[in-house]
Design a protein around this motif. Structure first.
Motif, PDB file in Angstrom:
ATOM      1  N   ILE A  21      40.206  44.371  40.770  1.00  0.00           N
ATOM      2  CA  ILE A  21      40.988  43.751  39.698  1.00  0.00           C
ATOM      3  C   ILE A  21      40.044  43.035  38.746  1.00  0.00           C
ATOM      4  CG2 ILE A  21      42.831  42.125  39.134  1.00  0.00           C
ATOM      5  CD1 ILE A  21      43.895  42.483  41.975  1.00  0.00           C
ATOM      6  N   THR A  22      40.158  43.355  37.475  1.00  0.00           N
ATOM      7  CA  THR A  22      39.295  42.720  36.479  1.00  0.00           C
ATOM      8  C   THR A  22      40.120  41.862  35.528  1.00  0.00           C
ATOM      9  OG1 THR A  22      39.406  44.691  35.050  1.00  0.00           O
ATOM     10  CG2 THR A  22      37.555  44.531  36.587  1.00  0.00           C
ATOM     11  N   PHE A  23      39.461  40.847  34.990  1.00  0.00           N
ATOM     12  CA  PHE A  23      40.080  39.934  34.027  1.00  0.00           C
ATOM     13  C   PHE A  23      39.269  39.977  32.743  1.00  0.00           C
ATOM     14  CE2 PHE A  23      41.870  38.603  37.930  1.00  0.00           C
ATOM     15  CZ  PHE A  23      42.984  37.824  37.681  1.00  0.00           C
ATOM     16  N   GLU A  24      39.953  40.234  31.638  1.00  0.00           N
ATOM     17  CA  GLU A  24      39.297  40.343  30.346  1.00  0.00           C
ATOM     18  C   GLU A  24      39.980  39.429  29.331  1.00  0.00           C
ATOM     19  OE1 GLU A  24      36.629  42.052  29.733  1.00  0.00           O
ATOM     20  OE2 GLU A  24      36.501  43.632  31.241  1.00  0.00           O
ATOM     21  N   GLY A  25      39.304  39.204  28.218  1.00  0.00           N
ATOM     22  CA  GLY A  25      39.875  38.385  27.153  1.00  0.00           C
ATOM     23  C   GLY A  25      38.783  37.667  26.389  1.00  0.00           C
TER      24      GLY A  25
END
Length: 224
Positions: free
Chosen positions: A6-10
């Protein structure tokens, strides 16, 4: 069973670190093995490259050179940290991954999409996130948050935080375009809310998209 990736971007100040920590706590409460990592970085050699890039020492080389450095760091990160963890059944939560290169150097840095595709193919070798959260908020809000965080820690802006508002507005649009292109993998989360509300939205998406790691999700959990 292999772990989920699971990756988190922004953009800057979107709250990725906060939400990764909260999701980690939820998974631990469910007795799920979990590893938190980040990019650039996540392995000894990749951390050295991180310091070089975020210190601004590669900026004069241009976006393509930065993309190559990110790719080199990502290869070591995958080989040393991510792939072994996934193969052992550990879920991996990563603060940024390949989408950041596509957004920062590809879209905003104007590197041709075909070139980014080829670079990803060589670098990732088939490894892709099972789920990607794109934490979305107005660029002005994110920069204000990042500035407050830096002030609280007595730190200065890094290589990308110091870019002007136009850069960050373009970055936001780049991430939204990625989400539109890959709706099965990406979930856009409104990050311009209180952390508890953002956490609730993220957990709902995990339960919907990856029920195998939320198998005990009907049991009430304390909000971190």
């Amino acid at each position: 069973m292999a772990g989920c990736f699971i990756t988190f971007e922004g953009g800057e100040g979107a709250g990725k670190s906060t939400q990764i920590g909260r999701l980690k706590n939820r998974l631990i409460q469910l007795d799920q093995p979990v590893l938190v990592t980040r990019e650039p970085g996540g392995s000894p050699y990749a951390e050295e490259i991180r310091a070089f890039i975020l210190g601004g020492r590669a900026k004069h080389l241009g976006p393509f050179a930065e993309a190559l450095l990110f790719a080199a760091a990502r290869i070591d990160h995958l080989d040393t940290t991510i792939v072994p963890a996934l193969e052992s059944g550990t879920h991996v939560l990563c603060d940024r991954f390949a989408d950041s290169t596509r957004a920062y150097q590809g879209s905003v840095g104007n590197i041709d999409t075909t070139l980014i595709d080829q670079l990803e193919k060589v670098t990732l070798r088939g490894v892709k996130p099972d789920l990607t959260f794109i934490l979305d908020l107005p660029a002005e809000v994110g920069i204000a948050r990042a500035g407050a965080r830096q002030a609280g820690k007595g730190e200065g802006a890094d290589r990308f935080e110091e870019e002007d508002i136009t850069f960050h507005q373009s970055l936001r649009q780049a991430y939204l375009a990625i989400a539109r292109a890959e709706p099965k993998r990406c979930v856009v989360i409104d990050a311009d809310r209180e952390p508890d509300a953002v956490e609730t939205a993220i957990w709902a998406a995990v339960r919907d998209r990856l029920p195998q790691i939320a198998q005990d999700a009907m049991r009430p959990l304390d909000v971190a």
